[in-house]
Design an enzyme around this catalytic site. Structure first.
Site, short mmCIF file in Angstrom:
data_model
loop_
_atom_site.label_atom_id
_atom_site.label_comp_id
_atom_site.label_asym_id
_atom_site.label_seq_id
_atom_site.Cartn_x
_atom_site.Cartn_y
_atom_site.Cartn_z
N GLU A 11 55.64 -13.47 82.01
CA GLU A 11 54.34 -12.93 81.01
C GLU A 11 53.50 -13.34 80.74
OE1 GLU A 11 53.14 -12.07 78.31
OE2 GLU A 11 54.75 -12.18 76.60
N CYS A 70 49.77 -11.53 72.98
CA CYS A 70 49.62 -10.96 74.06
C CYS A 70 49.27 -9.62 73.82
CB CYS A 70 50.76 -11.14 75.34
SG CYS A 70 50.26 -13.24 75.47
#
Length: 467
Positions: A228, A262
Site C-alpha cells: 500500500e 495516503c
C-alpha cells in the site's frame, strides 16, 4: 539508523532506543517461527477470544495511546483517540467474521468432493509507516492473527513507543508471546529478514521507493507481498455539485492527519464554471482550522511528523510555483527546519510541475481546472497513482458511471474517502497491489489450497482427465 521518539511540536527528543542487532533479531524470528507452527493449529474461537480482548484493551488505553501518537508524530489527541477506536472496531470485526471468511469453499467438480481451504502461511513481516502508527498495524495484524499467522513488526523509526505499545496490547490480550513481536531495527535489516526462509510473506505501507525495494527483495526470494504505497487522490467537483458541502468536505479531506495520509484528497479537479467559487470556499474552510499543541483538545491539525518532511514539502511548492503554479493561499513553514506547516492552495497546476505528478504529503491543496466531466476523469487518471478518489455531483447515477472510469482502488461519490473494515483497501498503478481489510484482506496471506477427494470405489475417475 537512529530509533528515537522526537516530538515535532517541541523539537525535542523524548527517548532513544538502541537498535536490535541481527543476532537479537534472528533470535526473535526463530521464536516467532516456532510459535507459527503451534498458532496455526489453534481454533478460530481461541483466536477470537484474544482479538476481542485486544479490542477491549485498545478502548481502555485510548487516552495513553493517543498521547503517544501526539508526542511521537504530532497527531492531535482527539484524532489519536479516533484512530485507536477504529483499531478496536477492526479487532471486533475480524474476531466475529474470520471463520466465515476462511471457511472451506465447496466446488462442484467430477470428484466425490472438492474444496478450497484457506490455511495460514506462517511468519508475516510488516513494514509500517508513522502516519497512522496504530491503524496501519492493526489492519494487518487483526486479519493475519485470525488467519493463524504470526506477525513481526518493523515500524517506522520515529514511533518506537507506539510499536512497543502494540506488542504489549497483543500480549496482554492473551496472544502467545511470540505471536506478535516488535523489532526495533533500521531499514538495513529488512532485506536480510525478507531473504530468510522463515519469513513467508511481507506487507508494507509506505513510499513508492520503499515498496519497490521490498518488492524486489521479496521477488528475488519468491515471497508474497502486499504493498500500500503513495497516493495523489483526485477530488472531482462537477458543476452541479452541492458546492458548499463539497468545499467543506474538501478541506477536511485535505487536512486528514495534517495532510499526511495516503488517501487524503490532494488534487481538486473542478469544472470551470465553479472554479473560482470553489477556491474561495475552500480557502475559507482551511483558514478556519485551528493548529496548535497536539495535546490540546481544541487542536484540529498539528505539525508534520518531522522538520525534514516540511522542508521537502516547501521545495515541492517552490518548484511548482517556479514552473507556473499560482498560490491562492499562502501558508507553509514559518522558517526552514520547523515542522509546523500551514495550509497552501495552488492553482494553475499543469504538467511539468511537481504538483501535477508528485505526491504532496502535507496540507497542500492542488487545484486543476476541468472543461467537463469527461475531462475531469481524464485528469484524475493522468497520474502515476491510483489509490482513492471522490466525485461530487447531484446526479448520483452519473457519479457512479464516472466512478467506474476512474483508475483507483476506491472511489467515493459525494463522500470523504476513508477506510473501513468491511470494504477492501488498496490501490493500482504506483499505489501498490493487494488488498487489506474486508474478506479480501484476510485472504491475502493464506494458502488457498485445492483439495480433491475421489471415490475409492470408482478408480476409473482417476483416468478421465489429465493435467
Amino acid at each position: 539508523m537512529a530509533i528515537e521518539s522526537f516530538n515535532p511540536y517541541t523539537n525535542r527528543t523524548l527517548r532513544r532506543f538502541r537498535p536490535f542487532s541481527w543476532a537479537k533479531t534472528e533470535r526473535i524470528l526463530s521464536q516467532t517461527h516456532r510459535e507459527a507452527a503451534r498458532w496455526r493449529t489453534s481454533s478460530f474461537a481461541e483466536r477470537a477470544v484474544c482479538l476481542q480482548a485486544a479490542g477491549r484493551l485498545l478502548r481502555e488505553r485510548q487516552d495513553e495511546l493517543a498521547r503517544l501518537m501526539a508526542l511521537e508524530m504530532g497527531k492531535p489527541i482527539n484524532d489519536g483517540r479516533a484512530e485507536v477506536l477504529k483499531c478496536a472496531l477492526t479487532c471486533d470485526y475480524y474476531a466475529e467474521h474470520a471463520e466465515e471468511f476462511l471457511a472451506d469453499e465447496l466446488i462442484k467438480t467430477e470428484a466425490r468432493r472438492s474444496l478450497i481451504s484457506h490455511e495460514p502461511l506462517g511468519v508475516v513481516l510488516a513494514v509500517m509507516p508513522w502516519n497512522f502508527p496504530f491503524w496501519q498495524v492493526v489492519r494487518f495484524a487483526a486479519p493475519a492473527l485470525m488467519a493463524g499467522n504470526v506477525g513481526l513488526l518493523k515500524h517506522a523509526s520515529n514511533v518506537p513507543q507506539c510499536a512497543l505499545a502494540l506488542e504489549k496490547i497483543f500480549q496482554d490480550a492473551g496472544f502467545p508471546t511470540n505471536a506478535f513481536r516488535t523489532l526495533l531495527i533500521g531499514s538495513d535489516l529488512v532485506a536480510k529478514l525478507i531473504a530468510d526462509d522463515r519469513v513467508r510473506a511481507v506487507t508494507l505501507t509506505g513510499s513508492e521507493a520503499a515498496g519497490a525495494s521490498v518488492a524486489a527483495t521479496a521477488g528475488a526470494n519468491i515471497k508474497k507481498t502486499v504493498l500500500e504505497l503513495g497516493g495523489s487522490d483526485a477530488f472531482i467537483v462537477l458543476a452541479d455539485a452541492d458546492l458548499e458541502l463539497a468545499a467543506k468536505t474538501a478541506a477536511q479531506a485535505r487536512m486528514i492527519n495534517a495532510g499526511q495520509s495516503c488517501i487524503a484528497a490532494k488534487r481538486f479537479i473542478v469544472e470551470k464554471p465553479i472554479l473560482k467559487d470553489f477556491i474561495s470556499k475552500l480557502k475559507t474552510h482551511l483558514l478556519a482550522m485551528r493548529t496548535g499543541d497536539p495535546l490540546e483538545e481544541t487542536t484540529q491539525y498539528g505539525p508534520l511528523a518531522r522538520p525534514d518532511l516540511a522542508d521537502d514539502l516547501t521545495k515541492q511548492v517552490e518548484e511548482s510555483v517556479k514552473k507556473g503554479a499560482r498560490v491562492e493561499l499562502y501558508g507553509g513553514q514559518s522558517k526552514p527546519g520547523t515542522a509546523l506547516f500551514r495550509p497552501v492552495i495552488l492553482s494553475n497546476v499543469k504538467p511539468g510541475q511537481p504538483a501535477y505528478h508528485e505526491e504532496f504529503f502535507g496540507p497542500i491543496a492542488l487545484v486543476l481546472e476541468a472543461r467537463n466531466a469527461d475531462h475531469a476523469v481524464q485528469l484524475a487518471n493522468d497520474s502515476p497513482f491510483g489509490l482513492g478518489a471522490a466525485i461530487w455531483t447531484r446526479d448520483v447515477r452519473r457519479g457512479e458511471e464516472l466512478a467506474r472510469q476512474v483508475e483507483a482502488g476506491a472511489v467515493f461519490v459525494n463522500s470523504l474517502v476513508k477506510s473501513s473494515p468491511e470494504m477492501p483497501f488498496g490501490g493500482v498503478k504506483k499505489s501498490g497491489y493487494g488488498r487489506e481489510l474486508s474478506y479480501l484482506g484476510i485472504r491475502e496471506f493464506v494458502n488457498q489450497k485445492s483439495i480433491w477427494i475421489a471415490d475409492e470405489a470408482a478408480p476409473s475417475a482417476h483416468k478421465t482427465k489429465i493435467e
